[in-house]
Design a protein around this motif. Structure first.
Motif, short mmCIF file in Angstrom:
data_model
loop_
_atom_site.label_atom_id
_atom_site.label_comp_id
_atom_site.label_asym_id
_atom_site.label_seq_id
_atom_site.Cartn_x
_atom_site.Cartn_y
_atom_site.Cartn_z
N GLY A 15 0.79 -1.15 0.03
CA GLY A 15 0.04 -0.07 -0.07
C GLY A 15 0.80 1.32 0.00
N LEU A 16 1.93 1.23 -0.38
CA LEU A 16 3.00 2.36 -0.64
C LEU A 16 3.16 2.85 -2.15
CD1 LEU A 16 5.86 1.08 1.55
CD2 LEU A 16 4.18 2.77 2.33
N SER A 17 2.95 4.32 -2.13
CA SER A 17 3.20 4.94 -3.41
C SER A 17 4.68 4.81 -3.84
CB SER A 17 2.61 6.11 -3.40
OG SER A 17 3.21 7.03 -2.39
N SER A 18 5.42 5.09 -2.91
CA SER A 18 6.95 5.22 -3.45
C SER A 18 7.79 4.37 -2.08
CB SER A 18 7.51 6.70 -3.28
OG SER A 18 6.73 7.30 -4.13
N ALA A 19 8.85 3.71 -2.67
CA ALA A 19 9.59 3.07 -1.63
C ALA A 19 10.79 2.39 -2.15
CB ALA A 19 8.92 1.80 -0.87
N CYS A 20 12.07 2.39 -1.45
CA CYS A 20 13.16 1.79 -1.80
C CYS A 20 12.99 0.44 -1.33
CB CYS A 20 14.37 2.27 -1.09
SG CYS A 20 16.05 1.33 -1.35
N VAL A 21 12.76 -0.88 -2.37
CA VAL A 21 12.30 -2.11 -2.02
C VAL A 21 13.66 -2.81 -1.69
CG1 VAL A 21 10.78 -4.00 -2.86
CG2 VAL A 21 10.07 -1.59 -3.08
N VAL A 22 13.72 -3.39 -0.67
CA VAL A 22 14.83 -4.31 -0.44
C VAL A 22 14.32 -5.93 -0.41
CG1 VAL A 22 16.86 -4.71 1.11
CG2 VAL A 22 15.98 -2.46 0.85
N ASP A 23 14.64 -6.60 -1.44
CA ASP A 23 13.99 -7.82 -1.37
C ASP A 23 15.23 -8.83 -0.99
OD1 ASP A 23 12.91 -10.24 -1.74
OD2 ASP A 23 12.15 -9.87 -3.93
N VAL A 24 15.08 -9.42 0.31
CA VAL A 24 16.26 -10.34 0.78
C VAL A 24 15.50 -11.84 0.49
CG1 VAL A 24 17.68 -10.91 2.57
CG2 VAL A 24 16.86 -8.61 2.38
N GLY A 25 15.91 -12.45 -0.60
CA GLY A 25 15.46 -13.74 -0.68
C GLY A 25 16.26 -14.98 -0.30
#
Length: 635
Positions: A278-288
């Motif tokens: 539900g965020l319009s802007s973000a620095c997305v950090v995807d730790v898989g």
């Protein structure tokens, strides 16, 4: 003139045109063939329960209808029966990887651990006191004396029954195939990309066949949708931010042509993560499990320059935990990284014991159980100290993983071209360059023809259209016209910056290789990704909304730990501009592993996605050009 005379006159003109066309054809002059136009997408009401969202990961596959609250989570693995008797067994490694057994690996691991210990000691606990380090020898003396207690004569866990010789087994059934059975074990995705390798089952065709078998099985058995009914369903496929174009194209062909979905949308994991949270802007950090990807997303658009993929993740933390446990005298002495069931046990120990909370210190006793087929159930006692904190800190000090001579950082490269898509960005760049050159030569000719042409020539050379060809790629213009590799200010200035034409290509390649060989820590990678954004306003937005998704950083205290490191390392100029640095690890109290899938389900319900659907018939006719036309990101 009467109406009849007008119609007669028009008929004569048309006849003259036809005669001229025939005359031209006889002379060998043919009309240019107009390229087929791609039709506008059909506007129709879409029922979300007929949309299947697929999020393929390195370790787990998440699949479900867009209307489901939660997706199905299945181990993304397949066991294939040998076609010939006596064939040697093959199994893709789970925790082991290339670059671990080099002569420098152990030294690098020890140096990384020293940096981790220094970082642990330097940060004070909440009561203002520094932590007292606990040596592994203190725990080792106790653990070496431990003997397991028998909980039950039978573990109640059984090997998968293969008496009826199934040609393949999927998910948990594949994990519990007996090692002596004639099956090869394949994980079709590794570090976010298709697991193409030189070994058995490593060709692109074989990997795609594995994916098709796994996905078809899950849809048919778990979602209870007959494969013949997929022509009534649509599909949303989530791909990594840094994707392989050839692989993405093959996956779309597989879903539309082989499996028979009626239409598909391909979208990036990071953008779907913002939708899901539900965020319009973000620095997305995807730790898989096997890779960590970073990308800045603003209003549903992924900033290409900010994309970064790091070749480490939760599996590397699990492996370094095993090394630390061995140093501390791990009482389960038969544990091996080559055993897939032992890997599952280590994964469970990591998830239950590891943390990033500086206030938890000293030696503590823990218990764990082993339940394996054809073996009793055992209960082990283990005493651990700093090992539980040191292992997850490897994400911030990747040299601890001991990986030598491997590419650790990936950037988004320009397309190398595709025979099916002649009007791609290479074509646009080439035609753009020719237009610039012709414009420049035209302006020079005009300048020479004028009186005082030298002065006019200087002016046109400095400020006219001709200057465009002199600009360094990446210094201006649209995203589609930036340099061959987008890596942002920090490295971009030395690679694609001013004077690119004069700088030798070999030097740029060397700098790029040096950057990609480095393993950036998670906090430094976040700062680098944000620093690659174009404007200070965008950077401010990203600092105030750092979204952590995936299952690789689900440790107690991770949110506060990451926030502390980012605030300490962010540029001083931004500390004054940014009102509030925020790290979000559980938006809306959701499981961070499911956020990207949830975003894909949200995408299916949006009206704006109507024009993004690629239909089966369109793909058959136009192929990969449809992705360039319809994808919500720059293909």
């Amino acid at each position: 003139m009467t109406q009849a005379e007008k119609e007669q006159e028009n008929g004569k003109e048309k006849e003259k045109e036809r005669d001229k066309e025939k005359e031209r054809e006889q002379r060998g002059v043919k009309r240019p063939i107009a390229p087929p136009t791609i039709p506008e997408p059909l506007q129709e009401q879409i029922q979300s329960n007929f949309v299947i969202v697929i999020h393929p990961g390195s370790r787990t596959l998440r699949v479900g209808r867009a209307t489901d609250n939660l997706p199905l989570t299945v181990p993304h693995v397949i066991a294939r029966r040998h076609k010939q008797s006596g064939q040697p067994r093959y199994e893709d490694a789970r925790l082991l990887r290339d670059g671990l057994n080099k002569p420098e690996s152990n030294e690098q691991r020890q140096n990384g651990l020293k940096m981790v210990d220094q970082a642990i000691w330097s940060k004070k606990m909440s009561n203002g006191v520094r932590r007292t380090p606990v040596s592994a020898e203190q725990a080792r003396a106790y653990n070496c004396q431990i003997r397991p207690a028998v909980l039950d004569g039978s573990s109640r866990v059984k090997w998968t029954n293969t008496a009826h010789h199934p040609p393949h087994l999927i998910g948990d059934e594949a994990l519990y195939v007996k090692p002596t059975d004639c099956y090869d074990i394949h994980w079709p995705i590794v570090r976010g990309q298709l697991n193409v390798h030189a070994g058995p089952g490593g060709s692109l065709t074989a990997v795609l066949a594995d994916l098709e078998t796994i996905w078809s099985h899950v849809i048919q058995k778990n979602l209870e949708i007959p494969l013949k009914d997929l022509k009534y369903y649509r599909c949303i496929l989530l791909v990594p931010d840094i994707y392989n174009r050839q692989h993405a194209k093959e996956l779309v062909s597989m879903l539309l042509l082989n499996m028979g979905f009626s239409a598909i949308i391909v979208h990036q994991e990071s953008v779907c993560a913002t939708f899901g949270s539900g965020l319009s802007s973000a620095c997305v950090v995807d730790v898989g499990d096997q890779k960590t990807s970073l990308c800045c997303v603003e209003d549903g658009v992924s900033h290409r320059n900010s994309r970064l993929s790091l070749a480490y993740g939760g599996a590397d933390v699990t492996r370094i935990l095993f090394w630390l446990l061995q140093r501390a005298g791990f009482p389960y002495r038969d544990c091996q990284l080559s055993n897939r069931l032992d890997c599952q046990l280590l994964q469970h120990i990591k998830e239950t014991l590891c943390h990033l909370d500086q206030d938890i210190s000293g030696l503590q006793d823990h218990e764990f159980q082993t339940r394996f087929p054809d073996s009793p159930a055992f209960l082990f006692q283990v005493r651990l100290g700093d090992e539980k904190l040191q292992a997850p800190m490897g994400l911030f000090y990747p040299s601890t993983f001991g990986i030598v001579g491997q590419k650790m950082t990936s950037l988004q490269y320009r397309s190398q071209g595709d025979a099916e898509d002649p009007h791609d960005e290479l074509y646009l760049l080439a035609t753009h360059s020719k237009q610039d050159q012709s414009s420049k030569s035209a302006s020079e000719r005009k300048a020479v023809s004028r009186p005082g042409g030298a002065l006019d020539g200087d002016v046109s050379g400095q400020g006219g259209i001709g200057e465009l060809s002199e600009l360094p790629r990446g210094s201006g213009g649209s995203g589609a016209m930036q340099g061959e590799t987008d890596i942002g200010p920090a490295q971009g200035e030395c690679l694609m910056g001013v004077g690119e034409a004069e700088e030798p290509l070999s030097r740029k390649t060397a700098i790029l290789n040096q950057f990609e060989g480095k393993a950036l820590g998670l906090d430094k990678a976040i700062l680098h990704s944000i620093d690659c954004c174009a404007s200070d306003e965008t950077k401010r937005k990203m600092y105030s909304s750092i979204l952590v998704v995936g299952g690789g950083l689900m440790f107690h205290g991770a949110q506060e730990f990451l926030l502390h490191r980012i605030i300490n390392k962010m540029p001083p100029s931004f500390r004054r501009l940014v009102d509030n640095v925020e790290v979000i690890t559980r938006p809306k109290d959701m499981d961070p592993r499911l956020i990207s899938w949830k975003g894909g389900a949200v995408l299916a319900c949006l009206d704006t996605t109507q024009e993004m659907w690629i239909h089966q018939r369109e793909w058959q006719r136009f192929g990969v050009r449809m992705l360039r036309e319809r994808a919500a990101f720059v293909w």
